[in-house]
Design a protein around this motif. Structure first.
Motif, mmCIF file in Angstrom:
data_model
loop_
_atom_site.group_PDB
_atom_site.id
_atom_site.type_symbol
_atom_site.label_atom_id
_atom_site.label_comp_id
_atom_site.label_asym_id
_atom_site.label_seq_id
_atom_site.Cartn_x
_atom_site.Cartn_y
_atom_site.Cartn_z
ATOM 1 N N SER A 190 14.463 -13.076 14.528
ATOM 2 C CA SER A 190 14.180 -14.080 13.498
ATOM 3 C C SER A 190 12.672 -14.263 13.336
ATOM 4 C CB SER A 190 14.833 -15.404 13.909
ATOM 5 O OG SER A 190 14.557 -16.389 12.953
ATOM 6 N N GLU A 191 12.222 -14.216 12.091
ATOM 7 C CA GLU A 191 10.806 -14.452 11.804
ATOM 8 C C GLU A 191 10.635 -14.857 10.347
ATOM 9 O OE1 GLU A 191 8.744 -10.844 12.681
ATOM 10 O OE2 GLU A 191 9.392 -9.862 10.859
ATOM 11 N N ARG A 192 9.525 -15.479 10.053
ATOM 12 C CA ARG A 192 9.252 -15.934 8.685
ATOM 13 C C ARG A 192 8.361 -14.977 7.915
ATOM 14 N NH1 ARG A 192 8.393 -22.433 9.185
ATOM 15 N NH2 ARG A 192 10.192 -22.781 10.518
ATOM 16 N N THR A 193 7.405 -14.385 8.608
ATOM 17 C CA THR A 193 6.487 -13.472 7.932
ATOM 18 C C THR A 193 6.790 -12.031 8.344
ATOM 19 O OG1 THR A 193 4.856 -13.702 9.690
ATOM 20 C CG2 THR A 193 4.639 -15.187 7.791
ATOM 21 N N PRO A 194 6.609 -11.095 7.435
ATOM 22 C CA PRO A 194 6.942 -9.703 7.730
ATOM 23 C C PRO A 194 6.071 -9.108 8.850
ATOM 24 C CG PRO A 194 6.679 -10.032 5.375
ATOM 25 C CD PRO A 194 6.201 -11.280 6.046
ATOM 26 N N SER A 195 6.723 -8.570 9.849
ATOM 27 C CA SER A 195 6.019 -7.820 10.892
ATOM 28 C C SER A 195 6.629 -6.427 11.034
ATOM 29 C CB SER A 195 6.099 -8.555 12.228
ATOM 30 O OG SER A 195 7.425 -8.569 12.708
ATOM 31 N N PHE A 196 7.590 -6.109 10.189
ATOM 32 C CA PHE A 196 8.323 -4.849 10.226
ATOM 33 C C PHE A 196 7.759 -3.948 9.133
ATOM 34 C CE2 PHE A 196 11.967 -2.195 9.023
ATOM 35 C CZ PHE A 196 12.440 -1.784 10.253
ATOM 36 N N TYR A 240 8.653 6.791 10.006
ATOM 37 C CA TYR A 240 8.654 5.942 11.192
ATOM 38 C C TYR A 240 8.635 4.473 10.779
ATOM 39 C CZ TYR A 240 7.198 4.573 15.932
ATOM 40 O OH TYR A 240 7.142 4.034 17.193
ATOM 41 N N TYR A 241 9.271 3.615 11.585
ATOM 42 C CA TYR A 241 9.162 2.171 11.383
ATOM 43 C C TYR A 241 8.577 1.548 12.644
ATOM 44 C CZ TYR A 241 13.151 1.284 14.438
ATOM 45 O OH TYR A 241 13.982 1.210 15.535
ATOM 46 N N HIS A 242 7.981 0.363 12.478
ATOM 47 C CA HIS A 242 7.410 -0.338 13.627
ATOM 48 C C HIS A 242 7.443 -1.839 13.379
ATOM 49 C CE1 HIS A 242 4.956 -0.627 17.250
ATOM 50 N NE2 HIS A 242 4.368 -1.655 16.645
ATOM 51 N N CYS A 243 7.887 -2.583 14.381
ATOM 52 C CA CYS A 243 7.822 -4.041 14.344
ATOM 53 C C CYS A 243 6.643 -4.454 15.214
ATOM 54 C CB CYS A 243 9.110 -4.678 14.871
ATOM 55 S SG CYS A 243 8.982 -6.484 14.978
ATOM 56 N N PHE A 244 5.666 -5.111 14.608
ATOM 57 C CA PHE A 244 4.478 -5.511 15.346
ATOM 58 C C PHE A 244 4.715 -6.742 16.216
ATOM 59 C CE2 PHE A 244 2.738 -2.709 12.165
ATOM 60 C CZ PHE A 244 1.818 -1.996 12.903
ATOM 61 N N SER A 245 5.769 -7.494 15.971
ATOM 62 C CA SER A 245 6.089 -8.651 16.811
ATOM 63 C C SER A 245 6.667 -8.229 18.156
ATOM 64 C CB SER A 245 7.088 -9.580 16.123
ATOM 65 O OG SER A 245 6.494 -10.217 15.032
ATOM 66 N N THR A 246 7.539 -7.226 18.130
ATOM 67 C CA THR A 246 8.213 -6.792 19.356
ATOM 68 C C THR A 246 7.674 -5.469 19.888
ATOM 69 O OG1 THR A 246 9.942 -5.639 18.133
ATOM 70 C CG2 THR A 246 10.352 -7.955 18.713
ATOM 71 N N GLY A 304 0.840 -1.193 0.000
ATOM 72 C CA GLY A 304 0.000 0.000 0.000
ATOM 73 C C GLY A 304 0.876 1.244 0.000
ATOM 74 N N ARG A 305 0.635 2.140 0.950
ATOM 75 C CA ARG A 305 1.456 3.348 1.067
ATOM 76 C C ARG A 305 2.718 3.095 1.884
ATOM 77 N NH1 ARG A 305 -2.713 7.881 2.911
ATOM 78 N NH2 ARG A 305 -3.313 6.208 4.296
ATOM 79 N N ASN A 306 2.795 1.936 2.525
ATOM 80 C CA ASN A 306 3.916 1.600 3.392
ATOM 81 C C ASN A 306 4.798 0.529 2.760
ATOM 82 O OD1 ASN A 306 2.964 3.352 5.458
ATOM 83 N ND2 ASN A 306 1.463 1.806 6.014
ATOM 84 N N PHE A 307 5.795 0.092 3.512
ATOM 85 C CA PHE A 307 6.686 -0.977 3.097
ATOM 86 C C PHE A 307 6.768 -1.990 4.230
ATOM 87 C CE2 PHE A 307 7.766 2.619 0.553
ATOM 88 C CZ PHE A 307 8.170 2.093 -0.668
ATOM 89 N N LYS A 308 7.067 -3.242 3.881
ATOM 90 C CA LYS A 308 7.159 -4.275 4.912
ATOM 91 C C LYS A 308 8.356 -5.180 4.641
ATOM 92 C CE LYS A 308 4.120 -7.522 2.526
ATOM 93 N NZ LYS A 308 2.924 -8.337 2.597
ATOM 94 N N ALA A 309 8.760 -5.900 5.691
ATOM 95 C CA ALA A 309 9.868 -6.850 5.594
ATOM 96 C C ALA A 309 9.892 -7.678 6.865
ATOM 97 C CB ALA A 309 11.193 -6.109 5.451
ATOM 98 N N PRO A 310 10.567 -8.835 6.826
ATOM 99 C CA PRO A 310 10.841 -9.519 8.089
ATOM 100 C C PRO A 310 11.732 -8.601 8.941
ATOM 101 C CG PRO A 310 11.188 -11.003 6.245
ATOM 102 C CD PRO A 310 11.001 -9.626 5.673
ATOM 103 N N CYS A 311 11.485 -8.567 10.219
ATOM 104 C CA CYS A 311 12.214 -7.660 11.102
ATOM 105 C C CYS A 311 13.698 -8.029 11.146
ATOM 106 C CB CYS A 311 11.623 -7.709 12.506
ATOM 107 S SG CYS A 311 12.405 -6.538 13.617
ATOM 108 N N PRO A 312 14.574 -7.040 10.958
ATOM 109 C CA PRO A 312 16.013 -7.317 10.990
ATOM 110 C C PRO A 312 16.560 -7.517 12.406
ATOM 111 C CG PRO A 312 15.647 -4.983 10.683
ATOM 112 C CD PRO A 312 14.296 -5.640 10.645
#
Length: 104
Positions: A38-44, A52-58, A27-35
């Motif tokens: 360790s994760e398999r699906t993007p939460s970053f 601003y960036y945000h990791c939804f896992s942590t 969409g208007r944002n970008f995503k990736a696995p959090c650097p």
């Protein structure tokens, strides 16, 4: 003017983060696995509009300064110097005192 604001105005958070990890448009944002863990699906997620960036896992996030501090293992002054160099912003005086301002 404030060098922190100058740096934020000169640098794009997406370009800075893409210097370390590969981002995918979402969409208007970008995503990736959090650097940062360790994760398999993007939460970053990165919001270029908000700088601003945000990791939804942590539940951690921040701006370009926070990202560079974490990924490079630097303190605020080190991240400030690195980003000032990339932005072509000259630092003078006690700019580390501006850290509080950058977090508002």
């Amino acid at each position: 003017m404030n060098p922190i604001i100058d740096i934020k105005n000169q640098l794009d958070i997406v370009e800075i983060i893409e210097g370390y990890i590969r981002l995918t448009k979402a969409g208007r944002n970008f995503k990736a696995p959090c650097p940062f863990h360790s994760e398999r699906t993007p939460s970053f997620f990165v919001s270029p509009e908000q700088g601003y960036y945000h990791c939804f896992s942590t539940d951690q996030g921040g701006d370009i300064f926070t990202f560079v501090q974490t990924i490079e293992g630097l303190d605020f002054s080190g991240a400030l110097k690195l980003l000032a160099e990339k932005a072509g912003v000259e630092l003078s005086g006690n700019t580390s005192a501006n850290k509080e301002y950058s977090e508002k």
